[in-house]
Design an enzyme around this catalytic site. Structure first.
Site, PDB file in Angstrom:
ATOM      1  N   CYS A 113       3.549  -6.798   2.091  1.00  0.00           N
ATOM      2  CA  CYS A 113       4.138  -5.512   1.559  1.00  0.00           C
ATOM      3  C   CYS A 113       5.327  -4.838   2.560  1.00  0.00           C
ATOM      4  CB  CYS A 113       3.036  -4.292   1.423  1.00  0.00           C
ATOM      5  SG  CYS A 113       3.535  -2.629   1.039  1.00  0.00           S
ATOM      6  N   ARG A 154       3.277  -0.572 -11.310  1.00  0.00           N
ATOM      7  CA  ARG A 154       2.321  -0.277 -10.198  1.00  0.00           C
ATOM      8  C   ARG A 154       3.246   0.639  -9.168  1.00  0.00           C
ATOM      9  NH1 ARG A 154       0.757  -1.605  -4.775  1.00  0.00           N
ATOM     10  NH2 ARG A 154      -1.453  -1.707  -4.523  1.00  0.00           N
TER      11      ARG A 154
END
Length: 498
Positions: free
Chosen positions: A318, A417
């Site tokens: 991430c 998302r």
């Protein structure tokens, strides 16, 4: 002006556990890793418990049906990703629910008047050699007998003849009642020298089959997470865009629990979606997230979340923090949200479990997350290394690796998302890379569980609630962090012992 939090944003690397007194009754063999997965009243047993506090991330690169099966057999749970069509996600859920877990739902069924040639075709289609003969040819019909491939031979017997002529009738078949446990069923298999034991309800309808061949396999996995029908449990991810169509399809397929998957769950969109699910499908537990502070936890808990995921930007693939400057050190986030969870439970009487998602680089980080208050953890990189994960296994000069990519990467294309305001990713919030190959999940997870249990023993804890209530943590300086590691030249070859 902006509000500045006084506390430093801290990671798991900045903490160590202090040993507590270890009692004589506290050993790895006696440690109980059960933990609640979903909301329940304080003092009551939750509707779903994990036997070990591990869940796999809602990611394309991680949670396949194969991994979901392996993890559930080891006491954890997978959340099958939603970055695919509803039909494909439904098929993945069904694949897990149809896996044998001791009590088998019969899929090889025939009527007594059907021909042996029809039986041969049914066995060919399912690949199974034992068929249940029921009054209506279904797996839940009134059982009339069993027939196996050893009861007839295609060249010796007339395949036009009825199945009833070669089956063993129910009057000659030992069987068990619907309240039989797996241990009792296995004992009956061995005591009466049976290969297969039918389990029937009070009306004689077939509920399950238990096979001797599964005995050793079930002994290997004593902590399987199963539903009331003895099927493995599985979760599924959903988003806040097509949940009105996706949720009912997943429930019809047999999903045991759902979770809204978002990089930032502190939003009206997620609260509205939680409210809708709770109104239309109150029987299904559904989690929310992700959040990094107590205020956001309380927001989702009051909206109906049955558990809340904690963590923004801490995952190994991430880059949300790099790209947007949003997030919080995972240790600080877990500690803050755990305090809010306990306050919510005291105020309302409802305990809403929390999941530490991200920032778990080393096995001991799992122990730290649980000690800080997490009820269970969710991991991506950890599970992506195993055979059962989706990424390809590739050879390199230094050994094998597995592909691993983030949901915020262009490869995943999971634009829904991240809510960047378009019909695609405007910028990436995840990367595409590799992780060292780690072999089979069953072997790898058993080592991690062994480490967790011995850590808890050193902290004088035999259960996770005891661990959370008695653990002592100390902050780590840079020098003490360096002191934690080996400081010798390591051997290049293993030592041989005469």
């Amino acid at each position: 002006m902006a509000q500045i939090m006084a506390e430093v944003s801290r990671t798991f690397n900045e903490f160590l556990l202090l040993p507590n007194r270890t009692r004589t009754d506290c050993s790895p063999a006696t440690v109980d890793l059960r933990t609640p997965l979903v909301r329940h009243l304080v003092g009551e047993t939750p509707a779903i418990e994990l036997q070990s506090p591990f869940t796999s991330a809602i990611m394309q690169a991680v949670s396949t049906p194969e991994l979901a099966i392996a993890l559930a057999r080891n006491g954890g749970l997978s959340f099958l990703h939603h970055n695919q069509s509803i039909q494909d996600q439904v098929a993945a859920v069904r694949e897990v629910k149809n896996f044998k877990a001791g009590f088998v739902t019969s899929d090889t069924n025939i009527r007594p008047d059907d021909s042996l040639s029809e039986l041969v075709e049914v066995m060919r289609r399912t690949g199974h050699s034992t068929a249940a003969v029921t009054h209506d040819g279904t797996g839940t019909g009134r059982l009339l007998g069993l027939v196996t491939s050893r009861d007839f031979h295609p060249q010796r017997h007339d395949l036009a003849g009825p199945v009833s002529g070669r089956m063993t009738p129910i009057a000659d078949l030992p069987h068990a009642g619907a309240d039989t446990t797996l241990s009792e069923a296995n004992a009956q298999l061995w005591d009466q020298r049976l290969d297969c034991l039918p389990v029937l309800d009070a009306e004689g309808r077939l509920q399950h089959l238990v096979f001797r061949s599964d005995y050793a396999d079930n002994k290997r996995f004593p902590n399987q997470v199963v539903d009331a029908a003895k099927r493995l449990r599985v979760g599924a991810g959903v988003n806040t865009h097509d949940y009105r169509e996706r949720v009912p399809a997943l429930l019809e397929a047999g999903a045991d629990v759902l979770c809204f998957d978002s990089s930032d769950g502190y939003s009206d969109w997620q609260a509205q979606a939680l409210t809708w699910v709770k109104k239309h499908y109150p029987e299904i537990p559904i989690g929310g997230g992700n959040v990094v502070d107590g205020e956001a936890f309380t927001f989702l808990a009051e909206a109906g979340a049955d558990f809340v995921k904690v963590g923004v930007g801490g995952g190994s693939i991430c880059i949300t923090r790099d790209q947007k400057g949003i997030g919080r050190g995972q240790a600080s986030a877990v500690l803050d949200v755990a305090a809010a969870r306990d306050a919510f439970a005291e105020r309302t009487g409802a305990y809403v479990p929390i999941c530490s998602d991200g920032g778990l680089v080393h096995d001991y980080h799992v122990a730290l997350a649980l000690a800080m208050g997490a009820d269970f953890v969710m991991m991506g990189r950890y599970f992506a290394r195993f055979d059962q994960a989706a990424g390809a296994k590739l050879p390199t000069r230094d050994g094998f690796v597995k592909e691993y990519w983030g949901e915020g990467s262009n490869r995943a294309r999971n634009w829904q998302r991240y809510g960047q305001g378009g019909q695609g990713l405007i910028f990436e919030e995840g990367v595409d890379g590799y992780v060292p190959y780690a072999g089979d999940l069953n072997e790898g997870l058993s080592v991690t569980i062994a480490k967790l249990k011995t850590t808890m023993v050193s902290c004088g804890s035999a259960t996770l609630p005891e661990f959370q209530s008695t653990a002592r943590l100390t902050l780590v300086s840079d020098q003490s962090f360096q002191e934690s590691h080996a400081n010798v030249t390591l051997r290049d070859t293993p030592t041989t012992v005469a």
